[in-house]
Write a protein that holds these residues in place. Structure first.
Motif, PDB file in Angstrom:
ATOM      1  N   GLN A 153      27.039 -47.315  -5.649  1.00  0.00           N
ATOM      2  CA  GLN A 153      27.427 -47.157  -6.997  1.00  0.00           C
ATOM      3  C   GLN A 153      27.414 -48.499  -7.791  1.00  0.00           C
ATOM      4  O   GLN A 153      27.869 -49.320  -7.096  1.00  0.00           O
ATOM      5  N   ASP A 154      27.037 -48.406  -8.922  1.00  0.00           N
ATOM      6  CA  ASP A 154      26.655 -49.557  -9.643  1.00  0.00           C
ATOM      7  C   ASP A 154      27.230 -49.266 -10.954  1.00  0.00           C
ATOM      8  O   ASP A 154      26.264 -48.728 -11.826  1.00  0.00           O
ATOM      9  N   THR A 155      28.463 -49.687 -11.631  1.00  0.00           N
ATOM     10  CA  THR A 155      28.885 -48.953 -12.968  1.00  0.00           C
ATOM     11  C   THR A 155      28.564 -50.005 -13.971  1.00  0.00           C
ATOM     12  O   THR A 155      29.435 -49.560 -14.999  1.00  0.00           O
TER      13      THR A 155
ATOM     14  N   SER B  71      34.520 -46.934  -5.880  1.00  0.00           N
ATOM     15  CA  SER B  71      34.056 -46.750  -4.526  1.00  0.00           C
ATOM     16  C   SER B  71      34.465 -47.476  -3.387  1.00  0.00           C
ATOM     17  O   SER B  71      34.574 -47.107  -2.254  1.00  0.00           O
TER      18      SER B  71
ATOM     19  N   TYR C  74      32.614 -39.989 -11.878  1.00  0.00           N
ATOM     20  CA  TYR C  74      32.650 -40.531 -12.988  1.00  0.00           C
ATOM     21  C   TYR C  74      32.743 -39.632 -14.397  1.00  0.00           C
ATOM     22  O   TYR C  74      33.194 -40.006 -15.413  1.00  0.00           O
TER      23      TYR C  74
ATOM     24  N   ALA D 294      25.093 -45.538 -11.714  1.00  0.00           N
ATOM     25  CA  ALA D 294      26.528 -45.638 -11.628  1.00  0.00           C
ATOM     26  C   ALA D 294      27.051 -45.003 -10.385  1.00  0.00           C
ATOM     27  O   ALA D 294      27.857 -45.035  -9.717  1.00  0.00           O
ATOM     28  N   ARG D 295      26.208 -43.728 -10.098  1.00  0.00           N
ATOM     29  CA  ARG D 295      26.430 -42.882  -9.199  1.00  0.00           C
ATOM     30  C   ARG D 295      25.972 -43.190  -7.742  1.00  0.00           C
ATOM     31  O   ARG D 295      25.900 -42.249  -6.761  1.00  0.00           O
TER      32      ARG D 295
ATOM     33  N   LYS E 197      35.152 -48.704 -14.329  1.00  0.00           N
ATOM     34  CA  LYS E 197      35.327 -49.130 -12.870  1.00  0.00           C
ATOM     35  C   LYS E 197      34.954 -48.553 -11.734  1.00  0.00           C
ATOM     36  O   LYS E 197      34.804 -47.305 -11.708  1.00  0.00           O
ATOM     37  N   ASN E 198      33.874 -49.210 -11.061  1.00  0.00           N
ATOM     38  CA  ASN E 198      33.418 -48.711  -9.761  1.00  0.00           C
ATOM     39  C   ASN E 198      34.367 -48.892  -8.518  1.00  0.00           C
ATOM     40  O   ASN E 198      34.873 -49.841  -8.212  1.00  0.00           O
TER      41      ASN E 198
END
Lengths: 110, 130, 100
Positions: B63-65, B74, B25, C66-67, B71-72
């Motif tokens: 991953q949690d954006t 993954s 990101y 997020a990561r 936008k995730n």
């Protein structure tokens, strides 16, 4: 150009794809299809719903080759072929059906 | 353009390797690479992807954006198989340096030693770096 | 003084230079790809633990999430903050240096 459905306004990009996919509702698909002189049948809905599930799972609109294969796996060989899908969506199954499903244009489609 | 026409390009099949070295990101490289791979898949080449250095973070599970408003992407790595991109390689040295293991990734990968990765690169006809 | 670092410690030397030049007692906030430095079990963990001795270390929670990382994996001595905490840090300190 924004689309009016049930008194609500939906923003789209210059090619008519819904700007925010979370806003999607079934009536929007019906209205978009009508503009293309297309009446949505159960067979159309099957593909539209499939695409929404696919996007939910993978976060992309599939390329036509991938869509065809995946439909074949899920709904059977008689539906998982380009002839069937092009008859339903003459403008291109990935492009046209994705639009009605509120997804972005498939990656790699020009 | 008819969507099928893209696939009718004739010609020989070449070995393509996409080398991914950036975290997901902080810059746009990871997402761009993924899009190029998906678009390129229409040309039915022999595609491999290698994840090296911070590139291994692209595959991190969980991953949690939503709080960073990005936008995730993954989950899209799990779609690669349907695009016939099945050869995903992770550099062991990079993985170890970051305290990661194979179980941390969203897709099954093959973990390669430095020698094996060097060999893989040597074996390619086209290498694209991201 | 507040220092922010937004680059991965594995890719750039921004964090190293920040650590070298930040005075004892100053605050360092890891954001964006900088958050990878805050996670246990990596090659930079020892360096972070040493820095925590004389500096106040923070990491931005939303960037960790997020990561695909977890706040539970953050090295002891590094404080997780949210966006509100980021604002507080910026307000508490007379100036901010961003290490890009």
């Amino acid at each position: 150009m924004p689309i009016e459905v049930n008194g609500k306004t939906f923003e789209t990009d210059e090619e008519g794809y819904l700007a925010n996919l979370n806003e999607w509702e079934p009536d929007l698909a019906t209205v978009m299809a009508k503009e293309d002189d297309c009446e949505l049948t159960d067979n159309h809905w099957e593909v539209i719903n499939f695409l929404r599930e696919y996007y939910d799972e993978y976060q992309i609109a599939p390329a036509v080759r991938v869509l065809t294969k995946a439909i074949g796996k899920k709904l059977g060989k008689d539906k998982g072929n380009s002839k069937y899908l092009y008859e339903l969506f003459p403008y291109g199954p990935a492009k046209q059906a994705c639009k009605y499903a509120g997804l972005p244009k498939p990656t790699g489609c020009v | 353009m008819n969507e099928d026409e893209m696939m009718e390009e004739g010609g020989t099949i070449k070995k393509f390797l996409y080398v991914n070295r950036r975290a997901p990101y902080g810059s746009v490289y990871a997402l761009e690479s993924l899009e190029v791979v998906l678009i390129g898949a229409a040309f039915e080449q022999d595609v491999s992807m290698a994840f090296v250095d911070d590139g291994v973070y692209q595959l991190k599970k969980g991953q949690d954006t939503k709080d960073v408003d990005m936008k995730n992407f993954s989950p899209t790595y799990r779609a690669l198989e349907m695009y016939d991109v099945e050869k995903l390689y992770v550099d062991k040295a990079s993985m170890d340096a970051r305290g990661l293991t194979e179980e941390d990734f969203v897709v099954p990968v093959e973990v390669l030693s430095t020698e094996q990765l060097a060999e893989l690169m040597e074996d390619q006809e086209v290498i694209l770096s991201f | 003084m507040l220092h922010t670092v937004n680059k991965s410690p594995f890719e750039k030397n921004s964090l190293d230079t920040c650590m070298r030049l930040a005075k004892a007692g100053s605050a360092i906030l890891l954001i964006e790809d900088g958050v990878y430095a805050a996670i246990k079990g990596t090659e930079v963990e020892a360096k972070m633990k040493a820095a925590a001795g004389d500096k106040k270390l923070y990491v931005l929670g939303p960037d960790i999430k997020a990561r695909g990382l977890d706040e539970g994996q953050v090295i002891d001595g590094i404080t997780v903050v949210d966006y509100g905490g980021f604002v507080d840090l910026a307000a508490e300190n007379d100036k901010v240096q961003a290490w890009l």
